[in-house]
Design a protein around this motif. Structure first.
Motif, mmCIF file in Angstrom:
data_model
loop_
_atom_site.group_PDB
_atom_site.id
_atom_site.type_symbol
_atom_site.label_atom_id
_atom_site.label_comp_id
_atom_site.label_asym_id
_atom_site.label_seq_id
_atom_site.Cartn_x
_atom_site.Cartn_y
_atom_site.Cartn_z
ATOM 1 N N GLY A 1 0.805 -1.213 0.000
ATOM 2 C CA GLY A 1 0.000 0.000 0.000
ATOM 3 C C GLY A 1 0.836 1.260 0.000
ATOM 4 N N TRP A 2 2.048 1.193 0.518
ATOM 5 C CA TRP A 2 2.874 2.394 0.642
ATOM 6 C C TRP A 2 3.272 2.973 -0.702
ATOM 7 N N LYS A 3 3.297 2.159 -1.752
ATOM 8 C CA LYS A 3 3.785 2.657 -3.039
ATOM 9 C C LYS A 3 2.836 3.657 -3.702
ATOM 10 N N THR A 4 1.601 3.777 -3.192
ATOM 11 C CA THR A 4 0.694 4.797 -3.706
ATOM 12 C C THR A 4 0.870 6.122 -2.969
ATOM 13 N N THR A 5 1.820 6.193 -2.047
ATOM 14 C CA THR A 5 2.077 7.412 -1.277
ATOM 15 C C THR A 5 3.377 8.059 -1.747
ATOM 16 N N ASP A 6 3.653 9.246 -1.237
ATOM 17 C CA ASP A 6 4.900 9.930 -1.587
ATOM 18 C C ASP A 6 5.732 10.289 -0.359
ATOM 19 N N TRP A 7 5.381 9.732 0.804
ATOM 20 C CA TRP A 7 6.029 10.152 2.036
ATOM 21 C C TRP A 7 7.067 9.172 2.572
ATOM 22 N N MET A 8 7.417 8.131 1.827
ATOM 23 C CA MET A 8 8.323 7.132 2.391
ATOM 24 C C MET A 8 9.680 7.701 2.801
ATOM 25 N N PRO A 9 10.331 8.561 1.980
ATOM 26 C CA PRO A 9 11.599 9.126 2.475
ATOM 27 C C PRO A 9 11.421 9.899 3.778
ATOM 28 N N GLU A 10 10.284 10.585 3.927
ATOM 29 C CA GLU A 10 10.012 11.307 5.168
ATOM 30 C C GLU A 10 9.884 10.349 6.345
ATOM 31 N N LEU A 11 9.184 9.220 6.148
ATOM 32 C CA LEU A 11 9.037 8.255 7.231
ATOM 33 C C LEU A 11 10.387 7.664 7.617
ATOM 34 N N ILE A 12 11.207 7.312 6.631
ATOM 35 C CA ILE A 12 12.503 6.701 6.928
ATOM 36 C C ILE A 12 13.390 7.672 7.692
ATOM 37 N N ASP A 13 13.352 8.957 7.326
ATOM 38 C CA ASP A 13 14.112 9.950 8.068
ATOM 39 C C ASP A 13 13.576 10.113 9.484
ATOM 40 N N TYR A 14 12.261 10.123 9.616
ATOM 41 C CA TYR A 14 11.615 10.199 10.934
ATOM 42 C C TYR A 14 12.071 9.028 11.808
ATOM 43 N N ALA A 15 12.093 7.829 11.235
ATOM 44 C CA ALA A 15 12.511 6.643 11.992
ATOM 45 C C ALA A 15 13.990 6.701 12.345
ATOM 46 N N ARG A 16 14.803 7.116 11.390
ATOM 47 C CA ARG A 16 16.254 7.175 11.643
ATOM 48 C C ARG A 16 16.567 8.057 12.840
ATOM 49 N N LYS A 17 15.905 9.175 12.964
ATOM 50 C CA LYS A 17 16.155 10.085 14.083
ATOM 51 C C LYS A 17 15.743 9.470 15.412
ATOM 52 N N ARG A 18 14.960 8.412 15.368
ATOM 53 C CA ARG A 18 14.498 7.733 16.587
ATOM 54 C C ARG A 18 15.177 6.388 16.790
ATOM 55 N N GLY A 19 16.196 6.112 15.996
ATOM 56 C CA GLY A 19 16.948 4.873 16.161
ATOM 57 C C GLY A 19 16.248 3.647 15.629
ATOM 58 N N VAL A 20 15.315 3.821 14.689
ATOM 59 C CA VAL A 20 14.542 2.719 14.127
ATOM 60 C C VAL A 20 14.787 2.673 12.622
ATOM 61 N N ARG A 21 14.851 1.472 12.068
ATOM 62 C CA ARG A 21 15.031 1.307 10.625
ATOM 63 C C ARG A 21 13.748 0.740 10.012
ATOM 64 N N VAL A 22 13.521 1.090 8.753
ATOM 65 C CA VAL A 22 12.264 0.768 8.085
ATOM 66 C C VAL A 22 12.497 -0.318 7.046
#
Length: 907
Positions: A356-377
């Motif tokens: 479902g994520w491929k119909t969105t455009d926010w994945m780089p934003e989510l990965i950056d959000y996770a990286r800042k919290r010590g989580v990988r996607v």
């Protein structure tokens, strides 16, 4: 399959060797060292032996109950059979071996030319599994046969302490003289005693079927998947295969009721590969139930790792949101950030975003959000996204550049040679980009995790996402599917499906089931309702230094102890009535140990502590279909628990009201934002702000808190004024929360945003999604207003999207669908942009119809998921009733998600 490190011996018989002096570095010793892997020296070869005969292969100095294989050649017809024994018990009765190519039938008229034995000795380290450091000791005998017209066949038989395996080696040179070998079929089979107990699953190429008990002879006619488990007396045999790659196809077992024979059938009618060809190992793990369950034989038979540097490969627990909202949750940035926040709060290293994520455009934003919290996607992908070299060359670098940690690749659904060639390609390419892999809709592990150690897990199981796995099925998997490699069962889905085991038993699956990625499938609410479960899942690892089966029987129960470092983890699950379970603790070393047990209590999970020694038996009350989980550590003065510190961030949430609204130009919107610290506070230096489009006015104070403890929130109230000359269409009001965590990894300022979607309506326009429906029907779930169709529940769709263009207003439907609205003669035109929604990934095919008072005003013909939006603009002057209809495009209703985007009526 391996790259044939063994010496291939064809042609004339070998002469027995003279004894070799033990002096170092003779010329002969150097030659042997160059030819034989890992320094294993071949035993003397035996010259040709006329007629029939039988030979036994066993480990040197094997115990009385050791495993052995017997190869027999019939003196009359030259057929070859193989049997296996454990001590004095025949576990596998003589069954045919042999193979048919396009140039030779090597199943009969075989004459043994020579045989040679050697010891195979290896040490290797895994990145996943029940035992990270492995030692391999096997005896291998090569039987070199000649058939009619001089056709050649080598049969390699290996015997280890935990089972037997055999494979065929064929020289090159087929009918076309190209050096290729074309296999038409194998004669391979396993012959069980008719009365042997059996646990079998019907074969499907994704291995998603429930195991059921039977007898070897009594099982119904049909095809059964690997691994298949049998019991002969007190001995168990698990039948499977090892070392399959693109040079061959995978197999399955074919059975006819009334006999104990299980014949090997290949997934393809023929298999062609370059010679010399070594087929996969036909494998039988043999021993006690504990011996079979703890066996690593399938990996031991596989080729060595093809990745030199494995430092980037890190298993661990994963937060997986699919069973808490399905595709709708995957299309929501806020939902995925919520799971990232949960992982960061509990020390989990990964979050998986599914289909479902491929119909969105926010994945780089989510990965950056996770990286800042010590989580990988981790990201889901359909195998067809990666089935060509060009697709892989585009997709893999793109997601790697974003910072994705790995991929869940789905829907291979084939055991063909072609698909295994694809596995070879995609594993090479993902390894090159240092992307971890989880295969779903996949084949069974056949040693793949040794050869490609970045494969963290594979599905190949009737797992929790089915929603109704019976307790007997759950308690059979530790002795069948999970023996051969990591199994992505996706436990902890408390909010989904029909519960068949207790909460404590479900928690125990984190230990009972081995998986390099444990994709935990619970909702955040389900976890938080079970604090003892949360606490245990923070501690339990996903890879193990040692594994012990403590007790159990297939279909009845399983209790395991698994060790990482100096702590043992216990897991027990049962199928049956409530009672008290006793678990022996003789696997522990000397001295005193502290045991913490999490079990079912009257009001939920409870934790109990006790001090024990290796002489004790741990007794735990269990519920119906229940179990328990536990941690064991060394007792020490002042120690009151076995937990280790967890690096965590506060679990926070940011909500806004309203999430979306329609307004007229010149009016205003009241916005409320609330930032809450739910657990593991405090958060420090917290602020809330709102950002509006240029020219829109914001009134209200931006709140701030220097320290916000757990259980407290910070609220902001604003009024946003829409200008008189505001452009029509959708705009975002963005509420931003910024905060710091006292914990080291969150020392930087963290930020989270939520949007209020505001749609400014033009005058003289009514959107159909804002009107009452006189009638409605839909092929899948309800008709959605201002959302795509999504799944079965209301409001579970995403943004309306047709070929990359998003729409704020409209209807999301599924063929066959019909929506009726009353017009009362008040409108003059109807307009819309129509097409198949992007959420189905280019699939689907539908036709749109517009009717006024039963009269057809417009039809589109069939539109597919690859077509651009089609504009509809029709006159409805004087009409009393408007009908919007979507029909099947003639190819069935699968993926027929249709959008009436921007559907509106003009006065």
């Amino acid at each position: 399959m391996s790259d044939l490190p063994e010496v291939l011996v064809f042609g004339s018989p070998l002469r027995p060797r003279q004894s070799v002096p033990r002096a170092p570095r003779t010329l002969l010793a150097l030659l042997l060292a160059a030819l034989l892997p890992l320094g294993a020296l071949a035993a003397p070869a035996h010259a040709a032996e006329p007629g029939g005969g039988s030979w036994t292969v066993r480990q040197p100095g094997a115990a009385r109950d050791g495993v052995s294989a017997e190869v027999r050649v019939d003196a009359v017809d030259g057929t070859v059979t193989l049997a296996a024994r454990r001590g004095g018990v025949t576990v596998l009765e003589p069954a045919p071996v042999g193979i048919v190519t396009d140039t030779a039938d090597l199943t009969s008229n075989l004459r043994l030319g020579s045989r040679a034995s050697r010891q195979v000795s290896e040490r290797y380290t895994m990145t996943t599994g029940k035992q990270l450091r492995r030692t391999v000791r096997m005896t291998e005998t090569r039987f070199s046969f000649s058939g009619t017209d001089g056709a050649r066949l080598d049969l390699l038989v290996r015997v280890a302490d935990d089972g037997i395996a055999y494979r065929y080696v064929l020289p090159g040179g087929g009918s076309d003289k190209s050096g290729d070998v074309t296999v038409e079929r194998e004669a391979s089979a396993f012959q069980l005693p008719a009365s042997a107990r059996a646990w079998l699953a019907p074969y499907t190429p994704n291995y998603e079927r429930v195991y059921a008990p039977a007898t070897a002879a009594g099982a119904a006619d049909g095809t059964y998947g690997y691994p298949s488990l049998f019991r002969v007396g007190d001995t168990y045999a698990l039948l499977t295969e090892a070392d399959v790659d693109g040079r061959y196809a995978a197999g399955r077992l074919v059975h006819e009721q009334g006999g104990g024979r299980y014949a090997v059938e290949l997934a393809d009618d023929t298999v062609t590969s370059a010679g010399p060809l070594a087929t996969p190992w036909r494998t039988a793990v043999i021993g006690s139930l504990a011996g079979v369950t703890e066996s690593t034989l399938v990996d031991d038979l596989a080729p060595a790792s093809r990745i030199a540097d494995t430092s980037w490969i890190r298993p661990g627990p994963v937060a997986w949101s699919w069973l808490d909202g399905f595709a709708a949750a995957q299309r929501s940035l806020a939902a995925q950030q919520r799971y990232v926040d949960y992982s960061a709060a509990h020390g989990w290293p990964y979050t998986l975003v599914d289909d479902g994520w491929k119909t969105t455009d926010w994945m780089p934003e989510l990965i950056d959000y996770a990286r800042k919290r010590g989580v990988r996607v981790l990201l889901w992908a359909h195998y067809t996204d990666l089935d060509t070299a060009a697709e892989r060359a585009e997709f893999l670098p793109r997601v790697k550049k974003w910072g994705a940690a790995g991929l869940k690749i789905d829907f291979m659904d084939s055991d063909s040679q072609e698909r295994f060639r694809w596995y070879d390609d995609v594993l090479r390419d993902t390894a090159r980009h240092e992307l971890l892999v989880n295969f779903h809709g996949a084949t069974l592990p056949k040693g793949i995790q040794r050869t490609w150690p970045h494969v963290m897990t594979l599905e190949a199981v009737y797992g929790a996402e089915q929603g109704n796995v019976p307790a007997a099925g759950i308690t059979t998997l530790p002795f069948t599917r999970n023996v051969v490699g990591s199994m992505d069962y996706t436990p902890m889905a408390f909010q989904f499906g029909t519960r068949t085991v207790s909460d404590a038993a479900e928690l125990a699956l984190s230990v009972v089931y081995e998986s390099g990625f444990q994709n935990y499938a619970g909702s955040v609410r389900a976890y938080r309702d079970r604090p003892e479960l949360e606490r245990f899942l923070e501690q339990v690892p996903t890879v193990w230094d040692e594994t012990r089966l403590l007790s159990g029987q297939p279909g009845q129960g399983a209790a395991f102890a698994r060790r990482q470092g100096d702590r043992w983890f216990l897991g027990s699950v049962s199928s049956g009535a409530a009672g008290t379970q006793g678990v022996p603790l003789d696997f522990l070393g000397g001295g005193r140990w502290l045991v913490e047990v999490v079990r079912d209590g009257d009001d939920g999970l409870v934790r109990e502590r006790r001090t024990v020694t290796a002489r004790d038996t741990l007794s735990v009350p269990t519920a119906e279909h229940g179990g328990f989980a536990g941690i064991v550590c060394r007792a020490a003065p002042g120690r009151d628990g076995c937990d280790r510190p967890v690096s965590r961030l506060p679990l926070t949430s940011l909500t806004v009201e309203p999430a979306r609204t329609d307004v007229d130009a010149g009016t205003s919107v009241d916005v409320v934002g609330r930032f809450a610290v739910e657990e593991f506070g405090p958060a420090e230096d917290v602020s809330l702000t709102v950002r509006a489009p240029e020219g829109w006015a914001v009134t209200g104070d931006d709140p701030h808190a220097g320290r916000l403890p757990a259980g407290r929130d910070l609220k902001g109230d604003w009024t946003v004024s829409v200008p008189q000359d505001a452009e029509y269409g959708g705009r975002d009001l963005v509420v931003t929360a910024k905060y710091r965590s006292p914990e080291g990894k969150g020392a930087r300022k963290l930020q989270v945003e939520r949007t209020v979607r505001v749609f400014v309506s033009p005058p003289g326009v009514d959107h159909v999604s804002d009107l009452p429906f006189a009638a409605e029907s839909n092929g899948w779930g309800p008709v959605e207003r201002d959302r795509s169709n999504g799944e079965r529940d209301a409001a579970d769709g995403g943004t309306l999207n047709i070929r990359g263009t998003g729409y704020d207003k409209g209807l999301g439907v599924h063929a066959a669908s019909e929506v009726v609205v009353e017009l009362d003669g008040s409108y003059r035109r109807f307009t819309a942009e129509v097409g198949v929604d992007d959420e189905v990934g280019g699939k689907g095919g539908v036709a749109f119809e517009v009717l006024a008072d039963g009269r057809v005003l417009a039809t589109t013909g069939v539109l597919t998921g690859t077509d651009p939006a089609r504009r509809i603009d029709v006159d409805v002057t004087g009409a009393e009733r408007l009908t919007l209809r979507v029909t099947d495009g003639g190819d069935g209703v699968d993926s027929d998600h249709a959008d009436w985007a921007g559907a509106r009526l003009l006065t």
